[in-house]
Design a protein around this motif. Sequence first.
Motif, PDB file in Angstrom:
ATOM      1  N   ILE A 157       5.177  -6.863  -0.399  1.00 47.52           N
ATOM      2  CA  ILE A 157       5.972  -6.538   0.777  1.00 47.52           C
ATOM      3  C   ILE A 157       5.288  -7.020   2.049  1.00 47.52           C
ATOM      4  O   ILE A 157       4.061  -6.995   2.168  1.00 47.52           O
ATOM      5  CB  ILE A 157       6.257  -5.021   0.871  1.00 47.52           C
TER       6      ILE A 157
ATOM      7  N   ASP B 102      13.706   4.753   4.926  1.00 49.86           N
ATOM      8  CA  ASP B 102      13.452   4.026   3.673  1.00 49.86           C
ATOM      9  C   ASP B 102      12.210   3.138   3.751  1.00 49.86           C
ATOM     10  O   ASP B 102      11.578   2.850   2.730  1.00 49.86           O
ATOM     11  CB  ASP B 102      14.662   3.177   3.293  1.00 49.86           C
ATOM     12  N   TYR B 103      11.859   2.689   4.966  1.00 53.01           N
ATOM     13  CA  TYR B 103      10.730   1.765   5.106  1.00 53.01           C
ATOM     14  C   TYR B 103       9.421   2.364   4.592  1.00 53.01           C
ATOM     15  O   TYR B 103       8.724   1.730   3.770  1.00 53.01           O
ATOM     16  CB  TYR B 103      10.617   1.310   6.562  1.00 53.01           C
TER      17      TYR B 103
ATOM     18  N   GLN C  77      10.605   6.705  -5.808  1.00 55.41           N
ATOM     19  CA  GLN C  77      10.639   5.246  -5.983  1.00 55.41           C
ATOM     20  C   GLN C  77      11.906   4.838  -6.726  1.00 55.41           C
ATOM     21  O   GLN C  77      12.606   3.903  -6.324  1.00 55.41           O
ATOM     22  CB  GLN C  77       9.415   4.773  -6.771  1.00 55.41           C
TER      23      GLN C  77
ATOM     24  N   LEU D  62      15.022   5.101  -4.652  1.00 59.01           N
ATOM     25  CA  LEU D  62      15.056   4.032  -3.649  1.00 59.01           C
ATOM     26  C   LEU D  62      15.432   2.697  -4.281  1.00 59.01           C
ATOM     27  O   LEU D  62      16.285   1.962  -3.759  1.00 59.01           O
ATOM     28  CB  LEU D  62      13.690   3.921  -2.967  1.00 59.01           C
ATOM     29  N   TYR D  63      14.810   2.375  -5.420  1.00 59.39           N
ATOM     30  CA  TYR D  63      15.110   1.109  -6.087  1.00 59.39           C
ATOM     31  C   TYR D  63      16.594   1.032  -6.480  1.00 59.39           C
ATOM     32  O   TYR D  63      17.251  -0.006  -6.315  1.00 59.39           O
ATOM     33  CB  TYR D  63      14.255   0.943  -7.348  1.00 59.39           C
TER      34      TYR D  63
ATOM     35  N   LEU E 114       9.394   2.478   0.787  1.00 58.46           N
ATOM     36  CA  LEU E 114       9.176   1.198   0.110  1.00 58.46           C
ATOM     37  C   LEU E 114       7.715   0.773   0.199  1.00 58.46           C
ATOM     38  O   LEU E 114       7.152   0.257  -0.775  1.00 58.46           O
ATOM     39  CB  LEU E 114      10.089   0.118   0.697  1.00 58.46           C
TER      40      LEU E 114
ATOM     41  N   PHE F 230      16.275  -6.081  -6.990  1.00 62.44           N
ATOM     42  CA  PHE F 230      16.013  -4.710  -7.438  1.00 62.44           C
ATOM     43  C   PHE F 230      16.836  -4.324  -8.667  1.00 62.44           C
ATOM     44  O   PHE F 230      16.625  -3.258  -9.238  1.00 62.44           O
ATOM     45  CB  PHE F 230      16.285  -3.715  -6.298  1.00 62.44           C
TER      46      PHE F 230
ATOM     47  N   LEU G  10      15.751  -2.349   6.612  1.00 59.49           N
ATOM     48  CA  LEU G  10      15.735  -1.030   5.983  1.00 59.49           C
ATOM     49  C   LEU G  10      15.996   0.073   7.001  1.00 59.49           C
ATOM     50  O   LEU G  10      15.642  -0.047   8.178  1.00 59.49           O
ATOM     51  CB  LEU G  10      14.378  -0.781   5.324  1.00 59.49           C
TER      52      LEU G  10
ATOM     53  N   SER H 172       5.740   2.427  -2.336  1.00 58.57           N
ATOM     54  CA  SER H 172       6.086   2.037  -3.705  1.00 58.57           C
ATOM     55  C   SER H 172       5.534   0.675  -4.089  1.00 58.57           C
ATOM     56  O   SER H 172       5.529   0.313  -5.269  1.00 58.57           O
ATOM     57  CB  SER H 172       7.618   2.000  -3.864  1.00 58.57           C
TER      58      SER H 172
ATOM     59  N   LEU I  19      18.661   0.387  -3.392  1.00 58.46           N
ATOM     60  CA  LEU I  19      18.550  -0.986  -2.907  1.00 58.46           C
ATOM     61  C   LEU I  19      19.205  -1.978  -3.861  1.00 58.46           C
ATOM     62  O   LEU I  19      19.682  -3.036  -3.445  1.00 58.46           O
ATOM     63  CB  LEU I  19      17.071  -1.349  -2.704  1.00 58.46           C
TER      64      LEU I  19
ATOM     65  N   THR J 110      10.766  -7.395   5.366  1.00 58.03           N
ATOM     66  CA  THR J 110      11.681  -6.567   6.145  1.00 58.03           C
ATOM     67  C   THR J 110      11.584  -6.912   7.629  1.00 58.03           C
ATOM     68  O   THR J 110      10.574  -7.440   8.097  1.00 58.03           O
ATOM     69  CB  THR J 110      11.360  -5.075   5.976  1.00 58.03           C
TER      70      THR J 110
END
Length: 467
Positions: free
Chosen positions: A283, A354-355, A233, A236-237, A358, A247, A350, A361, A240, A322
């Motif tokens: 999300i 990565d999708y 997580q 990734l954050y 996320l 983020f 994304l 997360s 992004l 997204t």
Amino acid sequence: MAAGGAALSLAAGAVVLALAALLWRRRRAAAAGGAGRVCVAVLGDLGRSPRMQYHALSLARHGRGVALLGYLQSRPHGDVLRSGNIRLVPVADLRGLRVGPKLFQYAIKVIVQAIQLLYTMLKIDQPSYILLQNPPGLPSIAVAWVACLFWRSKLIIDWHNYGYTIMSLSHGRNHPLVQIARWYEKLFGRLSDYNLCVTNAMKEDLWVNCNIKAVTLYDKPAPYFKETPLELQHHLYVKLAKDYKPFKPRTESVSWNAEMSAFTEMDENGHVIKTRGRPALLISSTSWTEDEDFSVLLKALEDYEQYINEGVKLPSLVCVITGKGPLKDYYNRLINKLHFKHIQICTPWLEAEDYPLLLGSADLGVCLHKSSSGLDLPMKVVDMFGCCLPVCAIYFECLHELVKHNENGLIFRDSNELAEQLKMLFLGFPTLEGKLHNFRKNLRASKQLRWDESWDQTVLPLLGQNE
């Protein structure tokens, strides 16, 4: 005008001659047989057709040679690209003519697509089966049927929805084009050898209204849709945060560095921890089409902001939406007109890998998909459930086959109801009590089938019948 018509006739004649020559050569080669090979086809963007990618991966896992045919606008998942048994067969995306009446433009596009698709299907090695996504079915069902006649292959249609109901969203149900598409879909759909569909409601409708016998293959999450470990997580954050402001860390007194994000940070021992007072991560994913009204979510977020202004103890929100699609610019303009103090919205596209990270997360998913037919289910919710992510989903007729109200999520009918649900779920966040936590516990305990197991039980026996 006459010269233009003559040129068009010559071009059409040349295409027919080229097709005839190709047919003759391929027909001679067909004697070698196509045992084991499958053409998986969609007249759409392969990168945004996860179910067809999953079909290809399942076939490849069982040693089948797969020709995965479609548009290459978006990058397919890495597992597809790495598979030695899957060959990508690109089809050029035709944008259509800009001359003459719209009906004429549409007719020309369909004719050119049909020739192009048939030519592409006849260039591949002979398959035992053509597995085709519908929609879009015009002209792909008819073309695939012709290709199957030539190859002596079996045609399997995977019914995700009805194409004519999607057309009716922009043209109206009584438009001549919609009626023609409805007739075409029913007629050519009956010419298939086997049929898959995404819900029991669609299975029943196909039989009652189209005399088509189908097998229900529910969408199931792929293995990489799962809860994301805290370290992943954080990475990734931070990634992004380089491109998307929501983020980035909120702490102004500390200069931003690679060890912090809005949600996570590294402690003095180098361990990842969640940031105190972090926002909740909401999300949603979309194709930005008419069957999803994102003004419902935007209005609910306005109400949520008002709750905070009135003193309700709610966290700030980061809302990530997204996807790509025709209405994205329209909704981005609406979003830019909103001036929230406690809510930030971003609309990234994304990478395929990565999708799921996320989703795994996030704290809550929102689905605004309203089926044009009332017979299909949103795959995004399937993926969210694979990540044990609770969902608030807008009501439509067969949604109960997936979302169980007050068990794995909540169902709402309008923006007011969604706003109330957001308030109830995030009250006291990030507490380990309450409905949000219970929904996640229920999803963890459900032990739902994954795609591979479901596919092996449903589709593999189908393919074995004629081997």
